[in-house]
Design a protein around this motif. Structure first.
Motif, PDB file in Angstrom:
ATOM      1  N   ASP A  12       0.383  -4.604 -13.495  1.00 18.65           N
ATOM      2  CA  ASP A  12       1.472  -5.588 -13.397  1.00 18.65           C
ATOM      3  C   ASP A  12       1.968  -5.768 -11.958  1.00 18.65           C
ATOM      4  O   ASP A  12       2.980  -6.426 -11.736  1.00 18.65           O
ATOM      5  CB  ASP A  12       2.643  -5.173 -14.300  1.00 18.65           C
ATOM      6  CG  ASP A  12       3.242  -3.836 -13.885  1.00 18.65           C
ATOM      7  OD1 ASP A  12       2.658  -3.152 -13.010  1.00 18.65           O
ATOM      8  OD2 ASP A  12       4.291  -3.460 -14.456  1.00 18.65           O
ATOM      9  N   GLY A  13       1.252  -5.158 -11.002  1.00 14.65           N
ATOM     10  CA  GLY A  13       1.628  -5.320  -9.598  1.00 14.65           C
ATOM     11  C   GLY A  13       2.495  -4.209  -9.053  1.00 14.65           C
ATOM     12  O   GLY A  13       2.818  -4.214  -7.862  1.00 14.65           O
ATOM     13  N   THR A  14       2.872  -3.256  -9.906  1.00 15.13           N
ATOM     14  CA  THR A  14       3.648  -2.119  -9.407  1.00 15.13           C
ATOM     15  C   THR A  14       2.818  -1.361  -8.381  1.00 15.13           C
ATOM     16  O   THR A  14       1.649  -1.052  -8.622  1.00 15.13           O
ATOM     17  CB  THR A  14       4.016  -1.163 -10.570  1.00 15.13           C
ATOM     18  OG1 THR A  14       4.747  -1.897 -11.551  1.00 15.13           O
ATOM     19  CG2 THR A  14       4.845   0.004 -10.078  1.00 15.13           C
ATOM     20  N   ALA A  15       3.421  -1.080  -7.239  1.00 17.33           N
ATOM     21  CA  ALA A  15       2.705  -0.368  -6.173  1.00 17.33           C
ATOM     22  C   ALA A  15       3.245   1.056  -6.075  1.00 17.33           C
ATOM     23  O   ALA A  15       4.465   1.261  -6.015  1.00 17.33           O
ATOM     24  CB  ALA A  15       2.877  -1.081  -4.838  1.00 17.33           C
ATOM     25  N   LEU A  16       2.318   2.009  -6.070  1.00 17.88           N
ATOM     26  CA  LEU A  16       2.700   3.422  -6.096  1.00 17.88           C
ATOM     27  C   LEU A  16       1.836   4.224  -5.133  1.00 17.88           C
ATOM     28  O   LEU A  16       0.669   3.890  -4.918  1.00 17.88           O
ATOM     29  CB  LEU A  16       2.497   3.981  -7.516  1.00 17.88           C
ATOM     30  CG  LEU A  16       3.433   3.439  -8.598  1.00 17.88           C
ATOM     31  CD1 LEU A  16       2.844   3.703  -9.976  1.00 17.88           C
ATOM     32  CD2 LEU A  16       4.804   4.080  -8.473  1.00 17.88           C
ATOM     33  N   PRO A  17       2.372   5.314  -4.598  1.00 22.41           N
ATOM     34  CA  PRO A  17       1.548   6.179  -3.748  1.00 22.41           C
ATOM     35  C   PRO A  17       0.506   6.959  -4.553  1.00 22.41           C
ATOM     36  O   PRO A  17      -0.437   7.487  -3.985  1.00 22.41           O
ATOM     37  CB  PRO A  17       2.567   7.127  -3.114  1.00 22.41           C
ATOM     38  CG  PRO A  17       3.883   6.444  -3.277  1.00 22.41           C
ATOM     39  CD  PRO A  17       3.790   5.700  -4.565  1.00 22.41           C
ATOM     40  N   CYS A  18       0.702   7.065  -5.857  1.00 25.10           N
ATOM     41  CA  CYS A  18      -0.193   7.845  -6.721  1.00 25.10           C
ATOM     42  C   CYS A  18      -0.185   7.189  -8.093  1.00 25.10           C
ATOM     43  O   CYS A  18       0.877   6.770  -8.572  1.00 25.10           O
ATOM     44  CB  CYS A  18       0.328   9.281  -6.798  1.00 25.10           C
ATOM     45  SG  CYS A  18      -0.336  10.230  -8.165  1.00 25.10           S
ATOM     46  N   PRO A  19      -1.335   7.113  -8.769  1.00 21.09           N
ATOM     47  CA  PRO A  19      -1.354   6.422 -10.070  1.00 21.09           C
ATOM     48  C   PRO A  19      -0.500   7.095 -11.131  1.00 21.09           C
ATOM     49  O   PRO A  19      -0.126   6.448 -12.114  1.00 21.09           O
ATOM     50  CB  PRO A  19      -2.841   6.436 -10.463  1.00 21.09           C
ATOM     51  CG  PRO A  19      -3.486   7.461  -9.593  1.00 21.09           C
ATOM     52  CD  PRO A  19      -2.676   7.543  -8.345  1.00 21.09           C
ATOM     53  N   ALA A  20      -0.197   8.384 -10.957  1.00 21.60           N
ATOM     54  CA  ALA A  20       0.628   9.065 -11.963  1.00 21.60           C
ATOM     55  C   ALA A  20       2.116   8.915 -11.688  1.00 21.60           C
ATOM     56  O   ALA A  20       2.948   9.369 -12.471  1.00 21.60           O
ATOM     57  CB  ALA A  20       0.257  10.548 -12.011  1.00 21.60           C
ATOM     58  N   PRO A  64       8.062  -0.590  -5.549  1.00 24.30           N
ATOM     59  CA  PRO A  64       8.003  -2.025  -5.264  1.00 24.30           C
ATOM     60  C   PRO A  64       6.882  -2.693  -6.057  1.00 24.30           C
ATOM     61  O   PRO A  64       6.067  -2.019  -6.690  1.00 24.30           O
ATOM     62  CB  PRO A  64       7.698  -2.061  -3.763  1.00 24.30           C
ATOM     63  CG  PRO A  64       6.991  -0.772  -3.495  1.00 24.30           C
ATOM     64  CD  PRO A  64       7.518   0.234  -4.460  1.00 24.30           C
ATOM     65  N   ASN A  65       6.856  -4.014  -6.000  1.00 27.82           N
ATOM     66  CA  ASN A  65       5.841  -4.781  -6.733  1.00 27.82           C
ATOM     67  C   ASN A  65       5.218  -5.810  -5.796  1.00 27.82           C
ATOM     68  O   ASN A  65       5.937  -6.452  -5.011  1.00 27.82           O
ATOM     69  CB  ASN A  65       6.472  -5.474  -7.954  1.00 27.82           C
ATOM     70  CG  ASN A  65       5.414  -6.020  -8.898  1.00 27.82           C
ATOM     71  OD1 ASN A  65       4.673  -6.944  -8.564  1.00 27.82           O
ATOM     72  ND2 ASN A  65       5.337  -5.433 -10.077  1.00 27.82           N
ATOM     73  N   VAL A  66       3.909  -5.953  -5.884  1.00 28.77           N
ATOM     74  CA  VAL A  66       3.209  -6.881  -4.982  1.00 28.77           C
ATOM     75  C   VAL A  66       3.591  -8.333  -5.247  1.00 28.77           C
ATOM     76  O   VAL A  66       3.311  -9.209  -4.413  1.00 28.77           O
ATOM     77  CB  VAL A  66       1.679  -6.713  -5.065  1.00 28.77           C
ATOM     78  CG1 VAL A  66       1.263  -5.306  -4.670  1.00 28.77           C
ATOM     79  CG2 VAL A  66       1.161  -7.064  -6.461  1.00 28.77           C
ATOM     80  N   LYS A  67       4.216  -8.600  -6.396  1.00 28.62           N
ATOM     81  CA  LYS A  67       4.665  -9.981  -6.659  1.00 28.62           C
ATOM     82  C   LYS A  67       5.887 -10.329  -5.814  1.00 28.62           C
ATOM     83  O   LYS A  67       6.208 -11.489  -5.626  1.00 28.62           O
ATOM     84  CB  LYS A  67       4.978 -10.159  -8.149  1.00 28.62           C
ATOM     85  CG  LYS A  67       3.717 -10.184  -9.014  1.00 28.62           C
ATOM     86  CD  LYS A  67       4.009 -10.495 -10.455  1.00 28.62           C
ATOM     87  CE  LYS A  67       4.555  -9.290 -11.164  1.00 28.62           C
ATOM     88  NZ  LYS A  67       4.571  -9.407 -12.634  1.00 28.62           N
ATOM     89  N   GLU A  68       6.574  -9.290  -5.321  1.00 30.19           N
ATOM     90  CA  GLU A  68       7.803  -9.524  -4.563  1.00 30.19           C
ATOM     91  C   GLU A  68       7.691  -9.164  -3.082  1.00 30.19           C
ATOM     92  O   GLU A  68       8.461  -9.666  -2.268  1.00 30.19           O
ATOM     93  CB  GLU A  68       8.942  -8.698  -5.181  1.00 30.19           C
ATOM     94  CG  GLU A  68       9.353  -9.207  -6.552  1.00 30.19           C
ATOM     95  CD  GLU A  68       9.852  -8.085  -7.451  1.00 30.19           C
ATOM     96  OE1 GLU A  68      10.058  -6.969  -6.942  1.00 30.19           O
ATOM     97  OE2 GLU A  68       9.994  -8.337  -8.657  1.00 30.19           O
ATOM     98  N   ARG A  69       6.754  -8.299  -2.765  1.00 27.69           N
ATOM     99  CA  ARG A  69       6.636  -7.812  -1.391  1.00 27.69           C
ATOM    100  C   ARG A  69       5.173  -7.800  -0.953  1.00 27.69           C
ATOM    101  O   ARG A  69       4.278  -7.642  -1.771  1.00 27.69           O
ATOM    102  CB  ARG A  69       7.178  -6.379  -1.279  1.00 27.69           C
ATOM    103  CG  ARG A  69       8.651  -6.238  -1.588  1.00 27.69           C
ATOM    104  CD  ARG A  69       9.495  -6.804  -0.457  1.00 27.69           C
ATOM    105  NE  ARG A  69      10.901  -6.441  -0.615  1.00 27.69           N
ATOM    106  CZ  ARG A  69      11.833  -6.736   0.273  1.00 27.69           C
ATOM    107  NH1 ARG A  69      11.523  -7.407   1.375  1.00 27.69           N
ATOM    108  NH2 ARG A  69      13.075  -6.368   0.069  1.00 27.69           N
ATOM    109  N   SER A  70       4.966  -7.912   0.348  1.00 25.41           N
ATOM    110  CA  SER A  70       3.612  -7.785   0.878  1.00 25.41           C
ATOM    111  C   SER A  70       3.188  -6.314   0.857  1.00 25.41           C
ATOM    112  O   SER A  70       4.040  -5.417   0.855  1.00 25.41           O
ATOM    113  CB  SER A  70       3.555  -8.303   2.312  1.00 25.41           C
ATOM    114  OG  SER A  70       4.256  -7.405   3.167  1.00 25.41           O
ATOM    115  N   LEU A  71       1.884  -6.084   0.871  1.00 24.97           N
ATOM    116  CA  LEU A  71       1.405  -4.702   0.915  1.00 24.97           C
ATOM    117  C   LEU A  71       1.875  -4.007   2.189  1.00 24.97           C
ATOM    118  O   LEU A  71       2.175  -2.818   2.179  1.00 24.97           O
ATOM    119  CB  LEU A  71      -0.127  -4.649   0.855  1.00 24.97           C
ATOM    120  CG  LEU A  71      -0.813  -4.617  -0.510  1.00 24.97           C
ATOM    121  CD1 LEU A  71      -2.255  -4.161  -0.349  1.00 24.97           C
ATOM    122  CD2 LEU A  71      -0.097  -3.760  -1.527  1.00 24.97           C
TER     123      LEU A  71
END
Ligand code: SF4
Length: 366
Positions: free
Chosen positions: A255-263, A273-280
């Motif tokens: 869903d675009g959620t960005a995380l340092p680790c998948p867990a 943060p989410n890539v739909k709202e912020r740049s990488l």
């Protein structure tokens, strides 16, 4: 508050393009609340993510899930990575990979495949995967990948129900033409935590398996790379999870959620943060979630004054949260942690082994 210094760029992206999966593995590390298909990023979103990842410095993307082959636009996502000069590896169960599909993926830019398998032979592999016929499909996928000339890696999650077959598993990888065999002792995140008692292998099984791995490594020498992912519950030594939080790689969820680790979905209060709202670039360089446990300044004792702190970064934040409710504590897998008794109690518990609880479609995050 924005970080004061700009971190070094990440080199890897884990793109979890869907949580949908044809298998039902009881050790699934995906979060308890899976992202619905209707909430997944679209093709255009993934194209932008790949473009921004290339601009940020990412050189390698692992296209994973769930089962990424369930995305009909996987070719477009891989092509976008190729345009961004990112090397792509498909991480797959192997279900749904006929030669024509692989041909299209290769034409789009796919460079290698990592195939999961649950055991060395069909009956138990299918039993663990919760799907009859899945072993045969994986065997066929391995043939398709090697026939196409792509590097093949095999990934096997090890636990009580397959670790005694480790020699046969390594032989299977060799027979299937794998260049790399990753023997991943089960990690207890997400759904796997529900099955912890049923999956923990016990010290004797682990010791026998380690001996087999050592012997087979010596025998195979450089012909096949054998990776042994440390069973941190038993060794008292924490793993340097993800090579350090927000240090080398980032994960973008379905869903675009960005995380340092998948867990890290499970860590409460992280506010990812989410890539739909912020740049990488913003996510990597300026988000509080990525800065939270980066480096060593956040560390409590005993990590703060430990000579290992630059090697293991205090262990795994997700495991610290799962076991103590505080992601900022020393990983309880470490024998120096004040919470190590939690891990010792789990591995020494003399409990009846319960039946495995399979991952079936259920409660999902929308
Ligand atoms: Fe690693 Fe912290 Fe344990 Fe030292 S005390 S070994 S830094 S987890």
């Amino acid at each position: 508050m924005a970080p004061l210094t700009t971190p070094s760029p990440p080199w890897a992206l884990l793109a979890e393009v869907t949580h949908a999966c044809p298998l039902q593995c009881p050790y699934c590390s995906n979060p308890l609340d899976l992202v619905r298909r209707s909430a997944e990023l679209g093709t255009g979103d993934w194209r932008r993510v790949m473009r921004e990842a290339g601009e940020l410095g990412v050189v390698q993307a692992h296209i994973s899930g769930g089962e990424p082959l369930l995305r009909g636009d996987l070719e477009d996502i891989i092509a976008a990575a190729e345009d961004a000069e990112i090397y792509t590896q498909l991480v797959t169960s192997g279900l749904g990979l006929p030669p024509a599909r692989l041909d299209r993926l290769v034409a789009a830019g796919l460079r290698s495949v990592q195939l999961s398998v649950q055991d060395a032979a069909a009956p138990n592999s299918d039993l663990i995967a919760g799907r009859g016929g899945s072993f045969a499909a994986k065997e066929e996928a391995a043939t398709v990948v090697t026939a196409a000339g792509l590097p093949l890696g095999l990934n096997v999650v090890l636990h009580r129900h397959n670790i005694d077959h480790i020699d046969e598993i390594i032989r299977l990888g060799v027979a299937w033409g794998a260049e790399r065999i990753e023997l991943a002792n089960v990690q207890f995140y997400g759904w796997a935590m529900r099955n912890r008692t049923a999956l923990l292998p016990g010290r004797d099984r682990l010791a026998r398996a380690q001996k087999v791995v050592d012997d087979r490594r010596a025998e195979l020498a450089d012909a096949v790379e054998i990776i042994w992912v440390v069973p941190d519950y038993y060794e008292g030594i924490p793993k340097p999870c993800m090579g350090g939080w927000g240090s080398r790689s980032l994960t973008v969820g379905p869903d675009g959620t960005a995380l340092p680790c998948p867990a890290a979905y499970a860590i409460e209060g992280l506010d990812p943060p989410n890539v739909k709202e912020r740049s990488l670039a913003w996510i990597w360089e300026r988000s509080s979630a990525f800065a939270a446990y980066r480096g060593t300044s956040w560390m409590p004792e005993p990590c703060r004054s430990c000579p290992e702190r630059e090697r293991d970064f205090g262990g795994c934040r997700c495991q610290a949260f799962a076991l103590t409710g505080d992601a900022g504590r020393t990983d309880p897998a470490c024998r120096l942690s004040p919470d190590h008794h939690l891990v010792e109690a789990a591995v020494s518990a003399d409990e009846e082994i319960p039946a495995l609880v399979y991952r079936r479609p259920g409660r999902r995050r929308s």
